[in-house]
Design a protein around this motif. Sequence first.
Motif, PDB file in Angstrom:
ATOM      1  N   LEU A   1     -17.007  -9.682 -35.345  1.00  0.00           N
ATOM      2  CA  LEU A   1     -18.139 -10.577 -35.067  1.00  0.00           C
ATOM      3  C   LEU A   1     -19.415 -10.007 -35.678  1.00  0.00           C
ATOM      4  N   ALA A   2     -19.646  -8.719 -35.449  1.00  0.00           N
ATOM      5  CA  ALA A   2     -20.844  -8.073 -35.993  1.00  0.00           C
ATOM      6  C   ALA A   2     -20.869  -8.165 -37.513  1.00  0.00           C
ATOM      7  N   LYS A   3     -19.738  -7.905 -38.138  1.00  0.00           N
ATOM      8  CA  LYS A   3     -19.665  -7.939 -39.604  1.00  0.00           C
ATOM      9  C   LYS A   3     -19.940  -9.351 -40.126  1.00  0.00           C
ATOM     10  N   GLU A   4     -19.296 -10.361 -39.533  1.00  0.00           N
ATOM     11  CA  GLU A   4     -19.490 -11.741 -39.997  1.00  0.00           C
ATOM     12  C   GLU A   4     -20.921 -12.224 -39.765  1.00  0.00           C
ATOM     13  N   ALA A   5     -21.565 -11.728 -38.710  1.00  0.00           N
ATOM     14  CA  ALA A   5     -22.942 -12.143 -38.411  1.00  0.00           C
ATOM     15  C   ALA A   5     -23.979 -11.306 -39.157  1.00  0.00           C
ATOM     16  N   GLY A   6     -23.534 -10.221 -39.770  1.00  0.00           N
ATOM     17  CA  GLY A   6     -24.469  -9.353 -40.478  1.00  0.00           C
ATOM     18  C   GLY A   6     -25.358  -8.570 -39.524  1.00  0.00           C
ATOM     19  N   VAL A   7     -24.803  -8.215 -38.378  1.00  0.00           N
ATOM     20  CA  VAL A   7     -25.535  -7.466 -37.354  1.00  0.00           C
ATOM     21  C   VAL A   7     -24.826  -6.123 -37.175  1.00  0.00           C
ATOM     22  N   PRO A   8     -25.565  -5.029 -37.068  1.00  0.00           N
ATOM     23  CA  PRO A   8     -24.910  -3.736 -36.883  1.00  0.00           C
ATOM     24  C   PRO A   8     -24.013  -3.727 -35.639  1.00  0.00           C
ATOM     25  N   MET A   9     -22.848  -3.120 -35.765  1.00  0.00           N
ATOM     26  CA  MET A   9     -21.912  -3.041 -34.648  1.00  0.00           C
ATOM     27  C   MET A   9     -22.552  -2.338 -33.454  1.00  0.00           C
TER      28      MET A   9
ATOM     29  N   TRP B   1     -25.675  -4.672 -26.846  1.00  0.00           N
ATOM     30  CA  TRP B   1     -25.878  -5.920 -26.087  1.00  0.00           C
ATOM     31  C   TRP B   1     -24.836  -6.040 -24.981  1.00  0.00           C
ATOM     32  N   THR B   2     -23.597  -5.656 -25.285  1.00  0.00           N
ATOM     33  CA  THR B   2     -22.531  -5.819 -24.287  1.00  0.00           C
ATOM     34  C   THR B   2     -22.731  -4.880 -23.099  1.00  0.00           C
ATOM     35  N   THR B   3     -23.451  -3.797 -23.306  1.00  0.00           N
ATOM     36  CA  THR B   3     -23.705  -2.869 -22.206  1.00  0.00           C
ATOM     37  C   THR B   3     -25.102  -3.043 -21.621  1.00  0.00           C
ATOM     38  N   GLY B   4     -25.890  -3.942 -22.222  1.00  0.00           N
ATOM     39  CA  GLY B   4     -27.235  -4.206 -21.718  1.00  0.00           C
ATOM     40  C   GLY B   4     -28.250  -3.138 -22.045  1.00  0.00           C
ATOM     41  N   ARG B   5     -27.964  -2.320 -23.052  1.00  0.00           N
ATOM     42  CA  ARG B   5     -28.865  -1.219 -23.400  1.00  0.00           C
ATOM     43  C   ARG B   5     -29.825  -1.526 -24.537  1.00  0.00           C
TER      44      ARG B   5
ATOM     45  N   PRO C   1     -34.140 -12.060 -31.919  1.00  0.00           N
ATOM     46  CA  PRO C   1     -33.833 -13.491 -32.065  1.00  0.00           C
ATOM     47  C   PRO C   1     -33.051 -13.846 -33.332  1.00  0.00           C
ATOM     48  N   ASP C   2     -33.388 -13.226 -34.448  1.00  0.00           N
ATOM     49  CA  ASP C   2     -32.680 -13.539 -35.699  1.00  0.00           C
ATOM     50  C   ASP C   2     -31.216 -13.096 -35.624  1.00  0.00           C
ATOM     51  N   GLN C   3     -30.983 -11.943 -35.037  1.00  0.00           N
ATOM     52  CA  GLN C   3     -29.623 -11.436 -34.937  1.00  0.00           C
ATOM     53  C   GLN C   3     -28.780 -12.273 -33.974  1.00  0.00           C
ATOM     54  N   ILE C   4     -29.338 -12.639 -32.830  1.00  0.00           N
ATOM     55  CA  ILE C   4     -28.564 -13.412 -31.861  1.00  0.00           C
ATOM     56  C   ILE C   4     -28.279 -14.810 -32.405  1.00  0.00           C
ATOM     57  N   LYS C   5     -29.188 -15.327 -33.216  1.00  0.00           N
ATOM     58  CA  LYS C   5     -28.967 -16.635 -33.847  1.00  0.00           C
ATOM     59  C   LYS C   5     -27.778 -16.564 -34.805  1.00  0.00           C
ATOM     60  N   ARG C   6     -27.672 -15.471 -35.573  1.00  0.00           N
ATOM     61  CA  ARG C   6     -26.543 -15.318 -36.499  1.00  0.00           C
ATOM     62  C   ARG C   6     -25.228 -15.161 -35.747  1.00  0.00           C
ATOM     63  N   VAL C   7     -25.259 -14.422 -34.641  1.00  0.00           N
ATOM     64  CA  VAL C   7     -24.052 -14.242 -33.823  1.00  0.00           C
ATOM     65  C   VAL C   7     -23.628 -15.590 -33.231  1.00  0.00           C
ATOM     66  N   ALA C   8     -24.578 -16.337 -32.706  1.00  0.00           N
ATOM     67  CA  ALA C   8     -24.272 -17.650 -32.131  1.00  0.00           C
ATOM     68  C   ALA C   8     -23.678 -18.573 -33.189  1.00  0.00           C
ATOM     69  N   SER C   9     -24.179 -18.498 -34.396  1.00  0.00           N
ATOM     70  CA  SER C   9     -23.668 -19.333 -35.485  1.00  0.00           C
ATOM     71  C   SER C   9     -22.207 -19.003 -35.783  1.00  0.00           C
ATOM     72  N   VAL C  10     -21.877 -17.732 -35.841  1.00  0.00           N
ATOM     73  CA  VAL C  10     -20.490 -17.329 -36.083  1.00  0.00           C
ATOM     74  C   VAL C  10     -19.579 -17.842 -34.964  1.00  0.00           C
ATOM     75  N   LEU C  11     -20.085 -17.815 -33.733  1.00  0.00           N
ATOM     76  CA  LEU C  11     -19.300 -18.246 -32.581  1.00  0.00           C
ATOM     77  C   LEU C  11     -19.340 -19.767 -32.365  1.00  0.00           C
ATOM     78  N   LYS C  12     -20.100 -20.460 -33.225  1.00  0.00           N
ATOM     79  CA  LYS C  12     -20.208 -21.925 -33.152  1.00  0.00           C
ATOM     80  C   LYS C  12     -20.683 -22.381 -31.774  1.00  0.00           C
ATOM     81  N   ILE C  13     -21.782 -21.769 -31.336  1.00  0.00           N
ATOM     82  CA  ILE C  13     -22.363 -22.041 -30.029  1.00  0.00           C
ATOM     83  C   ILE C  13     -23.879 -21.966 -30.173  1.00  0.00           C
TER      84      ILE C  13
END
Length: 99
Positions: free
Chosen positions: A21-29, A35-39, A44-56
């Motif tokens: 997911l990180a690779k396809e969104a162009g966001v560092p792993m 994000w998954t650990t809340g740390r 906004p730009d990164q979360i938008k790319r992740v959402a786009s990959v997830l089609k949400i």
Amino acid sequence: MKLGSKLNQLCKVHGLSLSRLAKEAGVPMQTVHAWTTGRKSINPDQIKRVASVLKISVHELLFDEPDPHDSIGEEILKEIFSGDVRITLHRIERRQKGR
């Protein structure tokens, strides 16, 4: 549902690992993992790319509820095609500058 849980759930649905997911969104792993650990705060730009990959939508990804603005277009289309609305189009002649 927290962002980390939502990301894990959506990755499972789409058959993706968090690293893929990180690779396809162009966001560092490291960012996605943080994000998954809340740390880590959300860029906004990164979360938008992740959402786009997830089609949400970003809204649905962050708040775990449908984006309230998504349905507005659907409601308008339903109304237009119900036959209860009349639409008239008029061509507007624009004047060119300098004339």
